[in-house]
Design a protein around this motif. Sequence first.
Motif, PDB file in Angstrom:
ATOM      1  N   HIS A  52      42.022 -13.268  24.422  1.00  0.00           N
ATOM      2  CA  HIS A  52      40.696 -13.154  25.030  1.00  0.00           C
ATOM      3  C   HIS A  52      39.709 -14.120  24.387  1.00  0.00           C
ATOM      4  CE1 HIS A  52      42.474  -9.141  26.130  1.00  0.00           C
ATOM      5  NE2 HIS A  52      42.290  -9.766  27.282  1.00  0.00           N
ATOM      6  N   ALA A  53      39.786 -14.311  23.091  1.00  0.00           N
ATOM      7  CA  ALA A  53      38.894 -15.265  22.420  1.00  0.00           C
ATOM      8  C   ALA A  53      39.097 -16.668  22.970  1.00  0.00           C
ATOM      9  CB  ALA A  53      39.152 -15.242  20.911  1.00  0.00           C
ATOM     10  N   LEU A  54      40.330 -17.057  23.196  1.00  0.00           N
ATOM     11  CA  LEU A  54      40.616 -18.387  23.738  1.00  0.00           C
ATOM     12  C   LEU A  54      40.032 -18.552  25.139  1.00  0.00           C
ATOM     13  CD1 LEU A  54      44.271 -18.766  22.464  1.00  0.00           C
ATOM     14  CD2 LEU A  54      42.292 -20.109  21.705  1.00  0.00           C
ATOM     15  N   GLU A  55      40.128 -17.521  25.949  1.00  0.00           N
ATOM     16  CA  GLU A  55      39.577 -17.592  27.305  1.00  0.00           C
ATOM     17  C   GLU A  55      38.044 -17.662  27.255  1.00  0.00           C
ATOM     18  OE1 GLU A  55      39.330 -17.855  31.451  1.00  0.00           O
ATOM     19  OE2 GLU A  55      40.974 -18.266  30.066  1.00  0.00           O
ATOM     20  N   LEU A  56      37.431 -16.917  26.364  1.00  0.00           N
ATOM     21  CA  LEU A  56      35.974 -16.977  26.223  1.00  0.00           C
ATOM     22  C   LEU A  56      35.534 -18.377  25.800  1.00  0.00           C
ATOM     23  CD1 LEU A  56      35.476 -13.520  24.518  1.00  0.00           C
ATOM     24  CD2 LEU A  56      34.605 -14.179  26.786  1.00  0.00           C
ATOM     25  N   ALA A  57      36.236 -18.953  24.832  1.00  0.00           N
ATOM     26  CA  ALA A  57      35.907 -20.314  24.377  1.00  0.00           C
ATOM     27  C   ALA A  57      36.137 -21.321  25.502  1.00  0.00           C
ATOM     28  CB  ALA A  57      36.732 -20.668  23.145  1.00  0.00           C
ATOM     29  N   ARG A  58      37.213 -21.143  26.255  1.00  0.00           N
ATOM     30  CA  ARG A  58      37.506 -22.045  27.375  1.00  0.00           C
ATOM     31  C   ARG A  58      36.379 -22.020  28.402  1.00  0.00           C
ATOM     32  NH1 ARG A  58      39.096 -22.418  32.369  1.00  0.00           N
ATOM     33  NH2 ARG A  58      39.285 -20.201  32.774  1.00  0.00           N
ATOM     34  N   ARG A  59      35.754 -20.856  28.556  1.00  0.00           N
ATOM     35  CA  ARG A  59      34.653 -20.714  29.513  1.00  0.00           C
ATOM     36  C   ARG A  59      33.309 -21.149  28.926  1.00  0.00           C
ATOM     37  NH1 ARG A  59      35.557 -16.201  33.748  1.00  0.00           N
ATOM     38  NH2 ARG A  59      37.829 -16.135  33.878  1.00  0.00           N
ATOM     39  N   GLY A  60      33.323 -21.663  27.710  1.00  0.00           N
ATOM     40  CA  GLY A  60      32.105 -22.216  27.133  1.00  0.00           C
ATOM     41  C   GLY A  60      31.307 -21.298  26.232  1.00  0.00           C
ATOM     42  N   HIS A  61      31.806 -20.118  25.945  1.00  0.00           N
ATOM     43  CA  HIS A  61      31.106 -19.212  25.031  1.00  0.00           C
ATOM     44  C   HIS A  61      31.290 -19.672  23.583  1.00  0.00           C
ATOM     45  CE1 HIS A  61      30.233 -16.037  27.989  1.00  0.00           C
ATOM     46  NE2 HIS A  61      31.400 -16.365  28.528  1.00  0.00           N
ATOM     47  N   ALA A  75      47.226 -18.197  13.675  1.00  0.00           N
ATOM     48  CA  ALA A  75      47.836 -18.560  14.963  1.00  0.00           C
ATOM     49  C   ALA A  75      46.749 -18.841  15.997  1.00  0.00           C
ATOM     50  CB  ALA A  75      48.764 -17.444  15.442  1.00  0.00           C
ATOM     51  N   LEU A  76      45.696 -18.052  15.984  1.00  0.00           N
ATOM     52  CA  LEU A  76      44.581 -18.263  16.901  1.00  0.00           C
ATOM     53  C   LEU A  76      43.906 -19.608  16.632  1.00  0.00           C
ATOM     54  CD1 LEU A  76      42.344 -17.649  18.918  1.00  0.00           C
ATOM     55  CD2 LEU A  76      41.393 -16.027  17.280  1.00  0.00           C
ATOM     56  N   SER A  77      43.676 -19.937  15.377  1.00  0.00           N
ATOM     57  CA  SER A  77      43.056 -21.220  15.025  1.00  0.00           C
ATOM     58  C   SER A  77      43.913 -22.389  15.494  1.00  0.00           C
ATOM     59  CB  SER A  77      42.826 -21.309  13.512  1.00  0.00           C
ATOM     60  OG  SER A  77      41.844 -20.381  13.121  1.00  0.00           O
ATOM     61  N   GLN A  78      45.223 -22.273  15.321  1.00  0.00           N
ATOM     62  CA  GLN A  78      46.129 -23.335  15.781  1.00  0.00           C
ATOM     63  C   GLN A  78      46.100 -23.468  17.305  1.00  0.00           C
ATOM     64  OE1 GLN A  78      49.942 -22.351  14.070  1.00  0.00           O
ATOM     65  NE2 GLN A  78      49.525 -23.516  12.208  1.00  0.00           N
ATOM     66  N   ALA A  79      46.105 -22.337  18.000  1.00  0.00           N
ATOM     67  CA  ALA A  79      46.074 -22.364  19.459  1.00  0.00           C
ATOM     68  C   ALA A  79      44.757 -22.959  19.955  1.00  0.00           C
ATOM     69  CB  ALA A  79      46.267 -20.961  20.025  1.00  0.00           C
ATOM     70  N   ALA A  82      44.855 -26.731  19.414  1.00  0.00           N
ATOM     71  CA  ALA A  82      45.753 -27.370  20.379  1.00  0.00           C
ATOM     72  C   ALA A  82      45.093 -27.495  21.752  1.00  0.00           C
ATOM     73  CB  ALA A  82      47.057 -26.583  20.495  1.00  0.00           C
ATOM     74  N   ARG A  83      44.192 -26.566  22.066  1.00  0.00           N
ATOM     75  CA  ARG A  83      43.494 -26.592  23.359  1.00  0.00           C
ATOM     76  C   ARG A  83      42.130 -27.286  23.260  1.00  0.00           C
ATOM     77  NH1 ARG A  83      46.494 -21.941  22.948  1.00  0.00           N
ATOM     78  NH2 ARG A  83      47.426 -21.062  24.817  1.00  0.00           N
ATOM     79  N   GLU A  84      41.836 -27.799  22.089  1.00  0.00           N
ATOM     80  CA  GLU A  84      40.538 -28.435  21.814  1.00  0.00           C
ATOM     81  C   GLU A  84      39.379 -27.483  22.078  1.00  0.00           C
ATOM     82  OE1 GLU A  84      40.460 -32.208  23.871  1.00  0.00           O
ATOM     83  OE2 GLU A  84      42.052 -33.011  22.598  1.00  0.00           O
TER      84      GLU A  84
END
Length: 186
Positions: A52-61, A75-79, A82-84
């Motif tokens: 969920h954190a990755l999706e929030l960041a992807r949406r600009g939060h 693992a979250l930091s690496q992911a 990898a997705r910038e």
Amino acid sequence: MADERERWDARHTAAVASPLAAPDGFFLDALAVLEGSPGTSALDLASGRGRHALELARRGHATEAWDVSPVALGALSQAAAARELRVVTRAVDLCDGLPEGIVAFDLVVVFDFLDRGLLARLWRLVRPGGHALVSTFTTDRGGEHPSARWCLEPGELAAGLPGLESVLHRERDGRAGLLARRGEAG
């Protein structure tokens, strides 16, 4: 609690090679309800590896993720890298309570983690006008995982959370979800 951290570290170490699960359907439905809402700071509590954190960041939060497991946060930091994406991680044992000097967020997300004391104080993490998004298992779920100790009773989340007004509620298939808003008066 070192025991909990070690238990979750072991679980996340074993899962690190498996693909990250997609964001939860209720999470995506709630974000659709919030589409266009002001505010961009988000906190994913008990984030695990951060779907969920990755999706929030992807949406600009501007996103933070807190979890007891440094392995999951790594693992979250690496992911995220990898997705910038940028996700700030923080090792926090929520069973010990909320950290001192916390800042409030526009959106606080809690999925598959149950601490009734935390839910009673969740409003403290939400800025006035902000939202909390909570979803977890109920005791009428199928199977034995998680144990009933970590499940809400059917209807328990529908009763709402202190200091927050219900916006969207869903309960089915052994899960309950709630999107709630903190009033502007705070």
